[in-house]
Scaffold this active site. Structure first.
Site, PDB file in Angstrom:
ATOM      1  N   SER A  34       0.721  -1.350  -0.248  1.00 54.59           N
ATOM      2  CA  SER A  34       0.113  -0.040   0.028  1.00 54.59           C
ATOM      3  C   SER A  34       0.862   1.319   0.064  1.00 54.59           C
ATOM      4  CB  SER A  34      -0.752  -0.010   1.325  1.00 54.59           C
ATOM      5  OG  SER A  34      -0.039   0.238   2.266  1.00 54.59           O
ATOM      6  N   THR A  93     -36.672  28.212 -15.522  1.00 55.50           N
ATOM      7  CA  THR A  93     -37.212  26.895 -14.821  1.00 55.50           C
ATOM      8  C   THR A  93     -37.446  26.065 -15.772  1.00 55.50           C
ATOM      9  OG1 THR A  93     -39.596  27.390 -14.712  1.00 55.50           O
ATOM     10  CG2 THR A  93     -38.208  28.102 -12.739  1.00 55.50           C
ATOM     11  N   HIS A  94     -36.998  24.731 -15.745  1.00 54.58           N
ATOM     12  CA  HIS A  94     -37.272  23.752 -16.814  1.00 54.58           C
ATOM     13  C   HIS A  94     -36.529  24.210 -18.102  1.00 54.58           C
ATOM     14  CE1 HIS A  94     -40.346  21.978 -14.189  1.00 54.58           C
ATOM     15  NE2 HIS A  94     -40.730  23.145 -14.206  1.00 54.58           N
ATOM     16  N   SER A 135     -10.140  25.183 -31.290  1.00 51.13           N
ATOM     17  CA  SER A 135     -10.276  23.699 -31.920  1.00 51.13           C
ATOM     18  C   SER A 135      -8.952  23.539 -32.762  1.00 51.13           C
ATOM     19  CB  SER A 135     -11.602  23.746 -32.833  1.00 51.13           C
ATOM     20  OG  SER A 135     -11.436  22.717 -33.689  1.00 51.13           O
ATOM     21  N   LYS A 151     -13.495  28.484 -32.990  1.00 48.55           N
ATOM     22  CA  LYS A 151     -14.238  27.933 -31.966  1.00 48.55           C
ATOM     23  C   LYS A 151     -13.365  28.510 -30.557  1.00 48.55           C
ATOM     24  CE  LYS A 151     -16.336  25.104 -31.095  1.00 48.55           C
ATOM     25  NZ  LYS A 151     -16.235  23.548 -31.278  1.00 48.55           N
ATOM     26  N   ASN A 193     -13.905  27.177 -26.998  1.00 50.27           N
ATOM     27  CA  ASN A 193     -14.556  25.922 -26.033  1.00 50.27           C
ATOM     28  C   ASN A 193     -14.336  26.325 -24.421  1.00 50.27           C
ATOM     29  OD1 ASN A 193     -15.015  24.738 -28.527  1.00 50.27           O
ATOM     30  ND2 ASN A 193     -12.938  23.844 -28.402  1.00 50.27           N
ATOM     31  N   GLU A 231     -16.482  22.386 -18.732  1.00 48.00           N
ATOM     32  CA  GLU A 231     -16.521  21.187 -19.228  1.00 48.00           C
ATOM     33  C   GLU A 231     -15.811  20.188 -18.358  1.00 48.00           C
ATOM     34  OE1 GLU A 231     -17.594  22.040 -23.852  1.00 48.00           O
ATOM     35  OE2 GLU A 231     -15.906  21.114 -23.206  1.00 48.00           O
ATOM     36  N   TYR A 268     -10.937  -4.041  12.723  1.00 49.46           N
ATOM     37  CA  TYR A 268     -10.123  -3.656  11.451  1.00 49.46           C
ATOM     38  C   TYR A 268     -10.103  -5.052  10.590  1.00 49.46           C
ATOM     39  CZ  TYR A 268      -6.497  -1.946   8.601  1.00 49.46           C
ATOM     40  OH  TYR A 268      -5.826  -1.719   7.297  1.00 49.46           O
ATOM     41  N   GLN A 314      -7.783  -0.682   3.801  1.00 46.30           N
ATOM     42  CA  GLN A 314      -6.842  -0.001   2.764  1.00 46.30           C
ATOM     43  C   GLN A 314      -7.153   0.500   1.375  1.00 46.30           C
ATOM     44  OE1 GLN A 314      -3.084  -2.593   2.428  1.00 46.30           O
ATOM     45  NE2 GLN A 314      -3.370  -2.397   0.009  1.00 46.30           N
ATOM     46  N   LYS A 346      -8.035   5.024   1.538  1.00 44.06           N
ATOM     47  CA  LYS A 346      -7.244   6.140   1.143  1.00 44.06           C
ATOM     48  C   LYS A 346      -7.052   6.980  -0.054  1.00 44.06           C
ATOM     49  CE  LYS A 346      -4.375   4.133   3.820  1.00 44.06           C
ATOM     50  NZ  LYS A 346      -5.429   3.297   4.571  1.00 44.06           N
TER      51      LYS A 346
END
Length: 462
Positions: free
Chosen positions: A27, A159-160, A281, A287, A289, A294, A321, A326, A329
């Site tokens: 680990s 709304t919507h 792009s 473009k 972006n 995103e 335990y 393990q 984490k």
């Protein structure tokens, strides 16, 4: 790789682990980042053993000096790939013993890796939570600054994903700040839950020596100690709640990001993200972006996945335990690391974006004032339900006539209800609409100022 033959267990075994099992068992790659906390906890444990009379002052001082040297070596190390040990606890104890000899073997008296890792993890958790809360605070403050600047810009509220009523850009921005305040409040509660010392719980049954756990807690800055040794070594509730907090923050950031993606599109044009947070792009030169939004939106799935995976890992564990723990984490580390990258980026994007009041104003349609029309009738004694129905008739009439609601004549309105008067056309003023909603939490200038003050107070309290 150093230390390939060292382990903190194994005397009862005739054979060592197979290469396949070593790969599964190791680990260190995950818990390497706990080395500072392991050294810190070990130094505190040595002082606790000295107070209990299990180490002489000279032995305790020698162990402490040795651990300081171990810390210097680990600081200079290139990472876990330099060590063949199975975990960070083994690395620390092996290096200590190599430096100071047999007295290093006394450090683990009364201690188990079970309570050791739980302590390390909580020490790290408190620091991580503080950093996340600081980053959240910066984002909230940045949103508040932008909201203050845009308090007078009127835009459509949705709304919507349909235009609903006029709001201000400041009101929209603050709607994305309050969920983050709740995230900060949640993290404060998680930190309090994390602030419990498991050290002294041993493997399962507690420590057989008279170690003062209260003094240990004070030494390591914990507010209290765990009350049950079995629970102390197996409790990962705080970690799950941290994962939940990270996932919920991810969802809130994703919602903000979705707004930025939509509002920065050509179809809306309400927002322009800065060059530093957008990309172009490889094929289409025009473009622009919204990658920052995103990517932020995409990371939310990762955060939710870490929470779901850890809950499934925990759900079937028997008492005490278990090595399954393990797996805790990597998920927690990944969620914290993800937010540590996302939060500064989205904060910078919000700070640097430009709002477009002209496009927001152009998008305001007269139909946004349908509720204002109903309220107009209510102020003239018409019951709201009846007013709602009458305005619906006006909306249908405007649609049938292929014109906007605000283009109806007074005669067309009075044909539906005689309460409409010459002053009805003032209803279609977007600024008057937002100013009419002056209740606490509303869109008026005074309400927005009160909201900003409340946000500042909540931020200080959170």
């Amino acid at each position: 790789m150093k230390g390939s033959g060292h382990a903190l267990w194994g005397a009862r075994f005739d054979d060592g682990l197979s290469p396949e099992m070593e790969a599964l068992n190791r680990s260190l790659d995950a818990d390497w980042r706990l080395w500072r906390h392991d050294v810190r906890g070990s130094r505190a444990w040595a002082r606790g053993l000295e107070r209990a009379g299990l180490l002489s002052s000279a032995e305790a001082a020698e162990i402490d000096r040795g651990l300081v040297r171990v810390a210097r070596d680990l600081e200079a190390a290139g990472g876990p790939s330099e060590f063949a040990d199975e975990d960070i606890h083994t690395v620390v104890e092996r290096l200590l013993t190599e430096k100071i000899g047999a007295v290093g073997g006394k450090l683990h008296t009364g201690r188990s890796r079970n309570d050791q890792v739980s302590t390390d993890f909580r020490l790290w958790g408190r620091e991580a939570i503080d950093l996340l809360r600081g980053s959240l605070s910066s984002l909230i403050a940045t949103i508040a600054d932008r909201a203050r600047e845009s308090a007078g810009i009127v835009m459509p509220g949705y709304t919507h994903m349909q235009q609903a009523q006029p709001v201000t850009a400041g009101h929209w921005l603050l709607s994305r700040a309050w969920p983050l305040v709740r995230d900060m409040e949640h993290l404060a509660a998680v930190r309090n839950e994390c602030d419990v010392l498991p050290l002294g719980s041993g493997a399962v049954a507690g420590c057989p020596f008279d170690v003062d756990r209260g003094a240990l807690a004070a030494d390591l800055g914990f507010s209290r100690v765990s009350e049950n040794s079995m629970d102390g070594v197996s409790d990962r509730d705080w970690a799950v709640r941290l994962l939940f907090g990270a996932a919920m923050t991810g969802v809130h950031l994703s919602q903000l990001a979705e707004d930025l993606v939509l509002f920065s599109s050509s179809e809306f044009g309400y927002v322009r993200l800065g060059d530093a947070f957008t990309t172009g792009s490889s094929l289409m030169p025009q473009k622009r972006n919204p990658d920052v939004a995103e990517l932020t939106r995409g990371k939310s799935g990762r955060l939710v996945g870490n929470l779901a995976g850890t809950l499934v890992m925990l759900k079937g564990l028997p008492t005490g335990y278990n090595r399954d723990l393990q797996e805790d984490k990597e998920a927690v580390f990944d969620s914290v690391d993800t937010l540590a990258v996302v939060l500064p980026a989205i904060t910078g994007a919000v700070a640097g974006m430009t709002l477009n009041p002209r496009r927001m104003g152009q998008a305001l349609r007269a139909e946004l004032h349908a509720t204002d029309l109903a309220d107009y009738l209510v102020r003239r004694g018409v019951a709201f339900r009846a007013a709602h129905h009458m305005v619906g008739e006006l909306v249908r009439a405007a649609e049938d006539a292929d014109k906007g609601l605000g283009d109806l004549t007074l005669e067309e309105m009075t044909a539906v209800h005689p309460a409409f008067g010459e002053d009805v056309f003032a209803v279609f003023d977007p600024v008057a609409s937002v100013e009419s909603r002056a209740v606490r939490g509303g869109t008026s200038e005074a309400a927005l100022q009160a909201q900003l003050e409340a946000l500042a107070t909540a931020l200080g309290r959170a």
